[in-house]
Design a protein around this motif. Structure first.
Motif, PDB file in Angstrom:
ATOM      1  N   GLY A 187       0.836  -1.195   0.000  1.00 18.22           N
ATOM      2  CA  GLY A 187       0.000   0.000   0.000  1.00 18.22           C
ATOM      3  C   GLY A 187       0.872   1.245   0.000  1.00 18.22           C
ATOM      4  N   ARG A 188       0.218   2.393   0.089  1.00 20.26           N
ATOM      5  CA  ARG A 188       0.974   3.656   0.041  1.00 20.26           C
ATOM      6  C   ARG A 188       1.983   3.790   1.171  1.00 20.26           C
ATOM      7  NH1 ARG A 188      -4.509   6.987  -0.725  1.00 20.26           N
ATOM      8  NH2 ARG A 188      -5.206   5.061   0.284  1.00 20.26           N
ATOM      9  N   GLN A 189       1.632   3.261   2.355  1.00 20.61           N
ATOM     10  CA  GLN A 189       2.556   3.384   3.491  1.00 20.61           C
ATOM     11  C   GLN A 189       3.867   2.639   3.229  1.00 20.61           C
ATOM     12  OE1 GLN A 189      -0.026   1.463   3.308  1.00 20.61           O
ATOM     13  NE2 GLN A 189       0.479  -0.540   4.172  1.00 20.61           N
ATOM     14  N   ASP A 190       3.831   1.640   2.344  1.00 18.11           N
ATOM     15  CA  ASP A 190       5.046   0.852   2.134  1.00 18.11           C
ATOM     16  C   ASP A 190       6.119   1.624   1.359  1.00 18.11           C
ATOM     17  OD1 ASP A 190       4.110  -1.361   3.597  1.00 18.11           O
ATOM     18  OD2 ASP A 190       2.754  -1.827   1.931  1.00 18.11           O
ATOM     19  N   HIS A 192       3.615   6.693  12.987  1.00 15.19           N
ATOM     20  CA  HIS A 192       2.471   6.968  12.114  1.00 15.19           C
ATOM     21  C   HIS A 192       2.338   5.867  11.064  1.00 15.19           C
ATOM     22  CE1 HIS A 192      -0.595   8.702   9.678  1.00 15.19           C
ATOM     23  NE2 HIS A 192       0.221   8.823   8.636  1.00 15.19           N
ATOM     24  N   LEU A 193       3.463   5.476  10.453  1.00 15.35           N
ATOM     25  CA  LEU A 193       3.393   4.422   9.423  1.00 15.35           C
ATOM     26  C   LEU A 193       2.839   3.122  10.008  1.00 15.35           C
ATOM     27  CD1 LEU A 193       6.703   4.956   7.387  1.00 15.35           C
ATOM     28  CD2 LEU A 193       4.441   5.959   7.011  1.00 15.35           C
ATOM     29  N   ARG A 194       3.181   2.856  11.270  1.00 13.64           N
ATOM     30  CA  ARG A 194       2.701   1.617  11.905  1.00 13.64           C
ATOM     31  C   ARG A 194       1.182   1.572  12.047  1.00 13.64           C
ATOM     32  NH1 ARG A 194       6.907   0.155  16.835  1.00 13.64           N
ATOM     33  NH2 ARG A 194       8.535  -0.741  15.506  1.00 13.64           N
ATOM     34  N   THR A 195       0.544   2.734  12.043  1.00 13.28           N
ATOM     35  CA  THR A 195      -0.921   2.743  12.186  1.00 13.28           C
ATOM     36  C   THR A 195      -1.614   2.455  10.861  1.00 13.28           C
ATOM     37  OG1 THR A 195      -1.220   5.097  11.631  1.00 13.28           O
ATOM     38  CG2 THR A 195      -0.765   4.579  13.959  1.00 13.28           C
ATOM     39  N   LEU A 196      -0.863   2.423   9.751  1.00 12.94           N
ATOM     40  CA  LEU A 196      -1.503   2.384   8.434  1.00 12.94           C
ATOM     41  C   LEU A 196      -1.571   0.988   7.820  1.00 12.94           C
ATOM     42  CD1 LEU A 196       0.363   5.477   6.906  1.00 12.94           C
ATOM     43  CD2 LEU A 196      -1.965   5.460   7.852  1.00 12.94           C
ATOM     44  N   GLY A 197      -2.732   0.700   7.226  1.00 11.51           N
ATOM     45  CA  GLY A 197      -2.917  -0.542   6.465  1.00 11.51           C
ATOM     46  C   GLY A 197      -3.160  -0.207   5.001  1.00 11.51           C
TER      47      GLY A 197
END
Ligand code: ADP
Length: 300
Positions: free
Chosen positions: A204-207, A261-266
């Motif tokens: 996803g975008r967070q990656d 913050h990135l850790r909260t994203l799926g």
């Protein structure tokens, strides 16, 4: 050519479509070969040409062309000059940039950049990632060799995003999120890949932003703890279990918040790019970093 096992696709002095005359090879990566060429129809202006053999099992240049065309007008995209194909090869002509960030880092005495250079480069890469996400694509191979500085006086302080060979559309025609596949093959580069990629899950975008985070940490500290580990699964486990305090020992505390913050994203979540941007601005402010500071490679 004697040193390479495979014959090169183009030769020096060859002219493509009566217009671009090949000068030298400047890169040969996983998928294609990159050449510097002179534009005979435009005062011999230097350009970059990426070519892929028509026989290549993985044809990715078409995707690269599609992405680069949509990125036109964006600050961190190379200019698109043309593309085409013949029986032998597919080609993409774009603006020629300067050195990539992997080479620039390698040339530093301690394999790291100053905090000022690191943060300002990361700031531009964040903008670049935001640009590609805004057209509905993930890059999926964010790493230092896929970013280059401009090479003319007018753009030598701008970072350019390269190589859309692994890009993937995450929005469908209607602008909705495509549903994630339950399994996806590993894409990218082990050192900078996000945990999602190690687990063969849909990225996803967070990656893309996780890869930026690893790059930035490496820029500041000179290395990452998994630098010498070859085994992809082992690196994946190290990233998953990493203690942020020890990973970020010499980094500003804002990088910790960046990762949290990135850790909260799926997969379905939109990253808060503004928040990440503010964190980088805060590092700049707290450390007296200004846009006028010279980049490390400008000092001599
Ligand atoms: P591959 O997909 O084969 O890895 P890339 O597109 O990543 O190829 O390019 C490989 C290298 O070639 C880059 O790291 C960069 O140094 C150089 N390169 C690629 N495109 C350009 C360009 N437009 N201008 C200058 N150098 C480039």
């Amino acid at each position: 050519m004697a040193s390479s096992s495979e014959a090169e696709i183009l030769r020096v002095s060859q002219v493509i479509r009566d217009r671009w005359k090949i000068k030298s090879k400047i890169g040969g990566g996983g998928f294609g070969e990159i050449y510097e060429a002179a534009d005979l129809q435009n005062h011999n202006e230097s350009v970059a040409i990426k070519v892929e053999s028509s026989k290549a099992t993985k044809q990715v240049l078409k995707m690269e062309v599609a992405v680069l065309r949509r990125l036109q007008g964006k600050r961190h995209a190379c200019k698109f000059y043309g593309c085409g194909r013949n029986d032998e090869f597919n080609y993409l002509v774009m603006s020629l940039q300067g050195k990539n960030l992997a080479d620039l880092r390698r040339e530093t005495p301690r394999q790291c950049f100053s905090l000022s250079t690191s943060i300002r480069i990361a700031h531009q890469i964040l903008e670049g990632i935001r640009e590609i996400h805004s057209i509905g694509f993930l890059h999926r191979d964010i790493k230092p060799s896929n970013f280059a500085m401009g090479r003319s006086t007018s753009n030598q302080r701008t970072v350019y995003m390269l190589d859309f060979g692994l890009a993937r559309q995450f929005l469908n025609q209607k602008g909705e999120m495509r549903s994630p596949r339950s399994a996806a093959g590993f894409r990218g580069t082990v050192r900078y890949a996000a945990v999602t990629a190690h687990k063969n899950k849909e990225m996803g975008r967070q990656d893309d932003l996780w890869s930026l985070f690893y790059m930035l940490t490496e820029f500041i500290q000179g290395s990452l703890p998994w630098r010498k580990i070859k085994d992809k699964d082992e690196v994946g486990r190290m990233k998953e279990n990493v203690d942020l305090n020890s990973l970020l020992e010499e980094c500003p505390h804002e990088l910790h918040q960046f990762a949290l913050h990135l850790r909260t994203l799926g997969y379905l979540d939109t990253p808060d790019y503004d928040y990440l941007d503010r964190l980088l601005s805060q590092v700049e402010r707290e450390n007296g970093i200004t846009q006028e500071d010279p980049f490390d490679w400008e000092i001599n």
